[in-house]
Design an enzyme around this catalytic site. Sequence first.
Site, PDB file in Angstrom:
ATOM      1  CG  HIS A  76       7.391   2.221  57.997  1.00  0.00           C
ATOM      2  ND1 HIS A  76       6.503   2.881  57.169  1.00  0.00           N
ATOM      3  CD2 HIS A  76       6.971   2.487  59.256  1.00  0.00           C
ATOM      4  CE1 HIS A  76       5.595   3.502  57.894  1.00  0.00           C
ATOM      5  NE2 HIS A  76       5.855   3.277  59.170  1.00  0.00           N
ATOM      6  CG  HIS A  78       6.408   2.982  64.388  1.00  0.00           C
ATOM      7  ND1 HIS A  78       6.215   4.344  64.305  1.00  0.00           N
ATOM      8  CD2 HIS A  78       5.874   2.468  63.249  1.00  0.00           C
ATOM      9  CE1 HIS A  78       5.577   4.633  63.175  1.00  0.00           C
ATOM     10  NE2 HIS A  78       5.363   3.511  62.509  1.00  0.00           N
ATOM     11  NE  ARG A  80       5.128   2.250  69.261  1.00  0.00           N
ATOM     12  CZ  ARG A  80       4.421   2.734  68.252  1.00  0.00           C
ATOM     13  NH1 ARG A  80       4.641   3.954  67.786  1.00  0.00           N
ATOM     14  NH2 ARG A  80       3.478   1.999  67.692  1.00  0.00           N
ATOM     15  CG  HIS A 195       0.566   7.888  57.548  1.00  0.00           C
ATOM     16  ND1 HIS A 195       0.641   6.894  58.500  1.00  0.00           N
ATOM     17  CD2 HIS A 195      -0.752   8.074  57.323  1.00  0.00           C
ATOM     18  CE1 HIS A 195      -0.587   6.509  58.827  1.00  0.00           C
ATOM     19  NE2 HIS A 195      -1.452   7.211  58.126  1.00  0.00           N
ATOM     20  CG  HIS A 251       1.866   2.772  55.561  1.00  0.00           C
ATOM     21  ND1 HIS A 251       1.139   3.831  55.105  1.00  0.00           N
ATOM     22  CD2 HIS A 251       2.334   3.133  56.777  1.00  0.00           C
ATOM     23  CE1 HIS A 251       1.166   4.794  56.008  1.00  0.00           C
ATOM     24  NE2 HIS A 251       1.895   4.397  57.029  1.00  0.00           N
ATOM     25  CG  ASP A 324       3.738   0.721  59.745  1.00  0.00           C
ATOM     26  OD1 ASP A 324       4.374   1.320  60.636  1.00  0.00           O
ATOM     27  OD2 ASP A 324       2.630   1.113  59.327  1.00  0.00           O
ATOM     28  CG  PHE A 342      -4.637   3.223  64.118  1.00  0.00           C
ATOM     29  CD1 PHE A 342      -5.612   2.586  63.361  1.00  0.00           C
ATOM     30  CD2 PHE A 342      -4.878   4.533  64.552  1.00  0.00           C
ATOM     31  CE1 PHE A 342      -6.799   3.239  63.029  1.00  0.00           C
ATOM     32  CE2 PHE A 342      -6.066   5.185  64.226  1.00  0.00           C
ATOM     33  CZ  PHE A 342      -7.036   4.544  63.476  1.00  0.00           C
TER      34      PHE A 342
END
Length: 443
Positions: A76, A78, A80, A195, A251, A324, A342
């Site tokens: 997990h 990110h 971008r 999620h 998560h 995450d 967030f």
Amino acid sequence: MTSELLIKNGRVIDPANGIDKKCDVLIIDGKIAEVGGKTEDRGQKPAPSAAQGTEDRRTVIDATGRLVTPGLIDIHVHFREPGDEEEETIASGSAAAVAAGFTSVVCMPNTNPTIENETDVEYIHRKARLARKTHVYVMGAVTKRREGIELAEMGFMAEAGAVGFTDDGSGVQDPAVMLRALKYAAMFGVVVAQHCQDNGFAGDGVMNSGYYSTILGLPGIDPLAEEAMLWRDIQLVKKMPSGRVRYHAQHISTAGSIELIRTAKKESLPITCEVTPHHLLLTEDCVAEYDTNYKVNPPLRRAKDVEALKQAIADGLIDALVSDHAPHLQSEKELEFLAAPFGIASLECAFALFVKALIEPGVLAWPGLIELMTARPAKIIGVDKGTLGVGKQADVTIVDPDAEYEIDVNKFRSKSRNCPYHGWKVKGKVEKTIVQGEIRFEA
Ligand SMILES: [Zn+2]
Ligand SMILES: [Zn+2]
């Protein structure tokens, strides 16, 4: 030309094969050739092949006092890209990953545009090959533009190598859409990750709802927002014919969610779940000074939720530890609490954070921790990784478990610095990261 890499005298921990002993690991041409005590004797350097004028390459690493584990896996993150390359790219994220001991990561699809068809999946794979650091896998979106209405091109994405589907950033609100997604993904044997957050309950919340949100005057997100969707999804999974359906709760953060998972696992439902470092180390009161580095979704919860998560890990209910990793621009995180995005950029310190959260207080012993960062996450995404089995691709992480250091965001390879752990003293340092038999990171 043969290339050999011998890792000597380390404590080899390979939970998938039940190995935890001091021995050697021999890698030949990018594959695990041998795990045992006699690799040095058999490894007499062969004479160079005069005929071709080439010389076999042999590298020896002394891993005395170090842990030698299967390459760590974070399912997990990110990165971008595409869309927000100033926050992170596949290249910068990959460099951060290997510096953190991760030989495989899974990118979330909430990019701009959304990862929702085979071309998008191939784009990420291509960028990852160019970066040549860590293995980068992709989860595609469940629904187009992550709007929760129309299913994305799940079949084509699965064919292109997507290892899961998720609308991460938000949950799939409509139960009928979610049920269809589960049915469709099951046809390809691909996991659907959620999620878990019911938007009706979550509203415009920016932190956990309760005492602190009241005194800080910030809108809260009730734990029920997570638990309601998780409960609903469990009912949907129960409706599915047993077979290939697989569901993964991302998560999870509340004691209530743990109870739902506990019951679902007792019923042997095909459900797995993951936990982040921030939900194990931080609590809602961290928000008290309106520092947006503590603004994360799901929000930081109460101490009793943290205790429930740790107990669940000790009980074997949690299947994966994930960062995450959610990089953001400083300029965005400097907005007021209500407006800031967030997320925490934590990939580069994730391993040490899990050591702090789980090894130091004795929640887990080393093999337990390594299993949750290798073999079990590999199983969730269905890839042949996370083990030092002979013949497997040689992804290996070497860690000094006793080395202490201070987390310094200015040293991150990641492009972003939104990390509340800056200045923390931690233990457990990644020294070398080997991907396909190649040393891709050295401290
Ligand atoms: Zn999420
Ligand atoms: Zn996420």
